[in-house]
Design a protein around this motif. Structure first.
Motif, PDB file in Angstrom:
ATOM      1  N   UNK A  25      -5.932  13.437 -10.406  1.00  0.00           N
ATOM      2  CA  UNK A  25      -5.393  14.020  -9.183  1.00  0.00           C
ATOM      3  C   UNK A  25      -5.396  12.998  -8.046  1.00  0.00           C
ATOM      4  N   UNK A  26      -6.475  12.197  -7.952  1.00  0.00           N
ATOM      5  CA  UNK A  26      -6.509  11.149  -6.922  1.00  0.00           C
ATOM      6  C   UNK A  26      -5.340  10.179  -7.097  1.00  0.00           C
ATOM      7  N   UNK A  27      -5.076   9.772  -8.314  1.00  0.00           N
ATOM      8  CA  UNK A  27      -3.957   8.855  -8.579  1.00  0.00           C
ATOM      9  C   UNK A  27      -2.647   9.535  -8.208  1.00  0.00           C
ATOM     10  N   UNK A  28      -2.480  10.785  -8.595  1.00  0.00           N
ATOM     11  CA  UNK A  28      -1.279  11.544  -8.272  1.00  0.00           C
ATOM     12  C   UNK A  28      -1.074  11.595  -6.750  1.00  0.00           C
ATOM     13  N   UNK A  29      -2.148  11.863  -6.012  1.00  0.00           N
ATOM     14  CA  UNK A  29      -2.055  11.945  -4.552  1.00  0.00           C
ATOM     15  C   UNK A  29      -1.696  10.599  -3.929  1.00  0.00           C
ATOM     16  N   UNK A  30      -2.287   9.523  -4.424  1.00  0.00           N
ATOM     17  CA  UNK A  30      -1.975   8.201  -3.877  1.00  0.00           C
ATOM     18  C   UNK A  30      -0.531   7.795  -4.156  1.00  0.00           C
ATOM     19  N   UNK A  31      -0.041   8.081  -5.349  1.00  0.00           N
ATOM     20  CA  UNK A  31       1.358   7.783  -5.679  1.00  0.00           C
ATOM     21  C   UNK A  31       2.280   8.627  -4.815  1.00  0.00           C
ATOM     22  N   UNK A  32       1.937   9.893  -4.632  1.00  0.00           N
ATOM     23  CA  UNK A  32       2.709  10.781  -3.765  1.00  0.00           C
ATOM     24  C   UNK A  32       2.835  10.195  -2.360  1.00  0.00           C
ATOM     25  N   UNK A  33       1.707   9.771  -1.799  1.00  0.00           N
ATOM     26  CA  UNK A  33       1.724   9.211  -0.442  1.00  0.00           C
ATOM     27  C   UNK A  33       2.550   7.933  -0.364  1.00  0.00           C
ATOM     28  N   UNK A  34       2.355   7.029  -1.318  1.00  0.00           N
ATOM     29  CA  UNK A  34       3.075   5.751  -1.292  1.00  0.00           C
ATOM     30  C   UNK A  34       4.582   5.955  -1.438  1.00  0.00           C
ATOM     31  N   UNK A  35       4.983   6.724  -2.434  1.00  0.00           N
ATOM     32  CA  UNK A  35       6.418   6.929  -2.675  1.00  0.00           C
ATOM     33  C   UNK A  35       7.057   7.671  -1.519  1.00  0.00           C
ATOM     34  N   UNK A  36       6.404   8.688  -1.011  1.00  0.00           N
ATOM     35  CA  UNK A  36       6.999   9.454   0.079  1.00  0.00           C
ATOM     36  C   UNK A  36       7.018   8.688   1.391  1.00  0.00           C
ATOM     37  N   UNK A  37       6.092   7.761   1.581  1.00  0.00           N
ATOM     38  CA  UNK A  37       6.154   6.894   2.761  1.00  0.00           C
ATOM     39  C   UNK A  37       7.401   6.006   2.692  1.00  0.00           C
ATOM     40  N   UNK A  38       7.678   5.449   1.527  1.00  0.00           N
ATOM     41  CA  UNK A  38       8.882   4.619   1.351  1.00  0.00           C
ATOM     42  C   UNK A  38      10.136   5.476   1.529  1.00  0.00           C
ATOM     43  N   UNK A  39      10.146   6.662   0.935  1.00  0.00           N
ATOM     44  CA  UNK A  39      11.305   7.549   1.091  1.00  0.00           C
ATOM     45  C   UNK A  39      11.511   7.954   2.550  1.00  0.00           C
ATOM     46  N   UNK A  40      10.431   8.197   3.267  1.00  0.00           N
ATOM     47  CA  UNK A  40      10.543   8.557   4.685  1.00  0.00           C
ATOM     48  C   UNK A  40      11.116   7.398   5.492  1.00  0.00           C
ATOM     49  N   UNK A  41      10.663   6.179   5.187  1.00  0.00           N
ATOM     50  CA  UNK A  41      11.200   5.010   5.892  1.00  0.00           C
ATOM     51  C   UNK A  41      12.689   4.842   5.608  1.00  0.00           C
ATOM     52  N   UNK A  42      13.096   5.012   4.361  1.00  0.00           N
ATOM     53  CA  UNK A  42      14.521   4.924   4.010  1.00  0.00           C
ATOM     54  C   UNK A  42      15.320   6.026   4.691  1.00  0.00           C
ATOM     55  N   UNK A  43      14.753   7.207   4.718  1.00  0.00           N
ATOM     56  CA  UNK A  43      15.408   8.349   5.338  1.00  0.00           C
ATOM     57  C   UNK A  43      15.619   8.120   6.831  1.00  0.00           C
TER      58      UNK A  43
END
Length: 96
Positions: A25-43
């Motif tokens: 779950x920790x890995x899932x949460x960290x990947x979620x944060x990293x990917x969504x930060x990049x997606x937010x920046x692109x957005x």
């Protein structure tokens, strides 16, 4: 858990499995944060706010994963601490 006469090896295996579920779950949460930060920046750079949709969908999945891991299994911490906590909890529950 009301299993009487559980062996030490079984407790250790169960503790490791629970700790691994929490680490996943920790890995899932960290990947979620990293990917969504990049997606937010692109957005934001595109002038549209589309990144909220994948974040909401994935966030629901992360929430469900978290509920299963944290509510069903209970507790928290890092891998080694989790293994120790689970072992102690299982030993205490089975009177050893």
């Amino acid at each position: 858990m009301n299993t009487p006469n559980i062996r030490h090896d079984d407790l250790d295996r169960l503790a490791r499995r629970r700790a691994a579920a929490r680490m996943a779950w920790y890995v899932h949460a960290l990947v979620f944060l990293a990917v969504n930060a990049v997606l937010a920046a692109l957005s934001l750079s595109s002038g549209r706010h589309w990144a909220i949709y994948p974040a909401l969908g994935w966030g629901l999945g992360l929430l469900i994963h978290g509920l299963v891991v944290w509510v069903v299994l209970g507790g928290g911490g890092l891998q080694q601490r989790l293994v120790a906590q689970e072992r102690e909890r299982l030993l205490r529950d089975h009177g050893r």
